[in-house]
Motif scaffolding. Structure first.
Motif, PDB file in Angstrom:
ATOM      1  N   LEU A  48       0.831  -1.209   0.000  1.00  0.00           N
ATOM      2  CA  LEU A  48       0.000   0.000   0.000  1.00  0.00           C
ATOM      3  C   LEU A  48       0.864   1.257   0.000  1.00  0.00           C
ATOM      4  CD1 LEU A  48      -2.559  -1.046   2.754  1.00  0.00           C
ATOM      5  CD2 LEU A  48      -2.853  -1.203   0.266  1.00  0.00           C
ATOM      6  N   TYR A  49       0.440   2.221  -0.797  1.00  0.00           N
ATOM      7  CA  TYR A  49       1.072   3.540  -0.884  1.00  0.00           C
ATOM      8  C   TYR A  49      -0.062   4.556  -0.845  1.00  0.00           C
ATOM      9  CZ  TYR A  49       4.822   0.681  -2.897  1.00  0.00           C
ATOM     10  OH  TYR A  49       5.770  -0.275  -3.119  1.00  0.00           O
ATOM     11  N   MET A  50       0.103   5.635  -0.081  1.00  0.00           N
ATOM     12  CA  MET A  50      -1.002   6.586   0.009  1.00  0.00           C
ATOM     13  C   MET A  50      -0.504   8.021   0.038  1.00  0.00           C
ATOM     14  SD  MET A  50      -2.297   5.884   3.844  1.00  0.00           S
ATOM     15  CE  MET A  50      -1.100   5.658   5.130  1.00  0.00           C
ATOM     16  N   GLU A  51      -1.433   8.914  -0.239  1.00  0.00           N
ATOM     17  CA  GLU A  51      -1.178  10.353  -0.220  1.00  0.00           C
ATOM     18  C   GLU A  51      -2.212  10.986   0.708  1.00  0.00           C
ATOM     19  OE1 GLU A  51      -1.420  14.115  -3.285  1.00  0.00           O
ATOM     20  OE2 GLU A  51      -0.847  12.161  -4.100  1.00  0.00           O
ATOM     21  N   LEU A  52      -1.806  11.177   1.956  1.00  0.00           N
ATOM     22  CA  LEU A  52      -2.700  11.799   2.924  1.00  0.00           C
ATOM     23  C   LEU A  52      -2.755  13.305   2.714  1.00  0.00           C
ATOM     24  CD1 LEU A  52      -1.458   9.924   6.113  1.00  0.00           C
ATOM     25  CD2 LEU A  52      -3.723   9.702   5.077  1.00  0.00           C
ATOM     26  N   PRO A  53      -3.894  13.922   2.971  1.00  0.00           N
ATOM     27  CA  PRO A  53      -3.968  15.381   2.883  1.00  0.00           C
ATOM     28  C   PRO A  53      -3.086  16.034   3.950  1.00  0.00           C
ATOM     29  CG  PRO A  53      -6.175  14.419   2.981  1.00  0.00           C
ATOM     30  CD  PRO A  53      -5.201  13.323   3.270  1.00  0.00           C
ATOM     31  N   PHE A  54      -2.561  17.211   3.659  1.00  0.00           N
ATOM     32  CA  PHE A  54      -1.787  17.977   4.625  1.00  0.00           C
ATOM     33  C   PHE A  54      -2.630  18.190   5.879  1.00  0.00           C
ATOM     34  CE2 PHE A  54      -0.407  21.934   6.600  1.00  0.00           C
ATOM     35  CZ  PHE A  54       0.946  21.692   6.741  1.00  0.00           C
ATOM     36  N   GLY A  55      -2.019  18.035   7.048  1.00  0.00           N
ATOM     37  CA  GLY A  55      -2.735  18.206   8.305  1.00  0.00           C
ATOM     38  C   GLY A  55      -3.316  16.914   8.857  1.00  0.00           C
ATOM     39  N   TYR A  56      -3.039  15.797   8.174  1.00  0.00           N
ATOM     40  CA  TYR A  56      -3.517  14.489   8.632  1.00  0.00           C
ATOM     41  C   TYR A  56      -2.331  13.539   8.776  1.00  0.00           C
ATOM     42  CZ  TYR A  56      -8.318  15.852   7.824  1.00  0.00           C
ATOM     43  OH  TYR A  56      -9.531  16.483   7.898  1.00  0.00           O
ATOM     44  N   GLU A  57      -2.507  12.545   9.607  1.00  0.00           N
ATOM     45  CA  GLU A  57      -1.543  11.462   9.776  1.00  0.00           C
ATOM     46  C   GLU A  57      -2.309  10.152   9.775  1.00  0.00           C
ATOM     47  OE1 GLU A  57       0.057  10.518  13.592  1.00  0.00           O
ATOM     48  OE2 GLU A  57      -1.549  11.569  14.644  1.00  0.00           O
ATOM     49  N   ALA A  58      -1.602   9.063   9.516  1.00  0.00           N
ATOM     50  CA  ALA A  58      -2.174   7.731   9.686  1.00  0.00           C
ATOM     51  C   ALA A  58      -1.465   7.111  10.873  1.00  0.00           C
ATOM     52  CB  ALA A  58      -1.990   6.881   8.438  1.00  0.00           C
ATOM     53  N   GLN A  59      -2.244   6.725  11.881  1.00  0.00           N
ATOM     54  CA  GLN A  59      -1.687   6.064  13.049  1.00  0.00           C
ATOM     55  C   GLN A  59      -1.801   4.558  12.843  1.00  0.00           C
ATOM     56  OE1 GLN A  59      -3.966   7.530  16.351  1.00  0.00           O
ATOM     57  NE2 GLN A  59      -3.386   9.656  15.964  1.00  0.00           N
TER      58      GLN A  59
END
Length: 144
Positions: A48-59
């Protein structure tokens, strides 16, 4: 919220198990099973590869079933995936049990929670406001 995802695995994209779930299960993407020895650590690919929006994180968090039944958890729990990271999502696992544990392809190995975060700018001061707790630290509120 929409998050761009590249799924190079042969497993479904992460999804919520129920309508009230906060976390999505992440699956191992393996060409062959991996035996995780007691106290051993391993980095598991997900595809998996992702592009999170600025201001977000994945925990990235442990799965409670693996932790309680088999002693399999994350050594850096919770792990943080930053919004500017574009590499493969890799899950570090550790075996805290006394028995080897075999990780199979497609096994649900962790949970991912996407959360908003703030950027901090420090305001340097010489004093802090008083509070009811004050400087009470570890165990301060547990016993009287």
């Amino acid at each position: 919220m929409f998050v761009k995802l590249i799924n190079k695995s042969h497993h479904p994209a992460p999804s919520y198990a129920t309508t009230g779930s906060a976390g999505m299960d992440i699956r191992a993407n393996l060409t062959e099973p991996i035996v995780l020895e007691p106290l051993g650590r391993v980095l598991i690919p997900t595809g998996l590869y992702m592009e999170l929006p600025f201001g977000y994180e994945a925990q990235i968090r442990p799965r409670s079933g693996l932790a309680t039944k088999h002693g399999i958890t994350l050594p850096n729990s919770p792990g943080t995936i930053d919004s500017d990271y574009r590499g493969e999502l890799m899950i570090p696992l550790i075996n805290l049990s006394r028995e080897p544990f075999t990780i199979q392809d497609g096994e649900r190995i962790a949970q991912m929670v996407v959360a908003r975060h703030e950027l901090v700018e420090w305001e340097l001061v010489s004093d802090l406001e008083d509070s009811d707790r004050g400087t009470g630290g570890f165990g301060h509120t547990g016993r009287e």
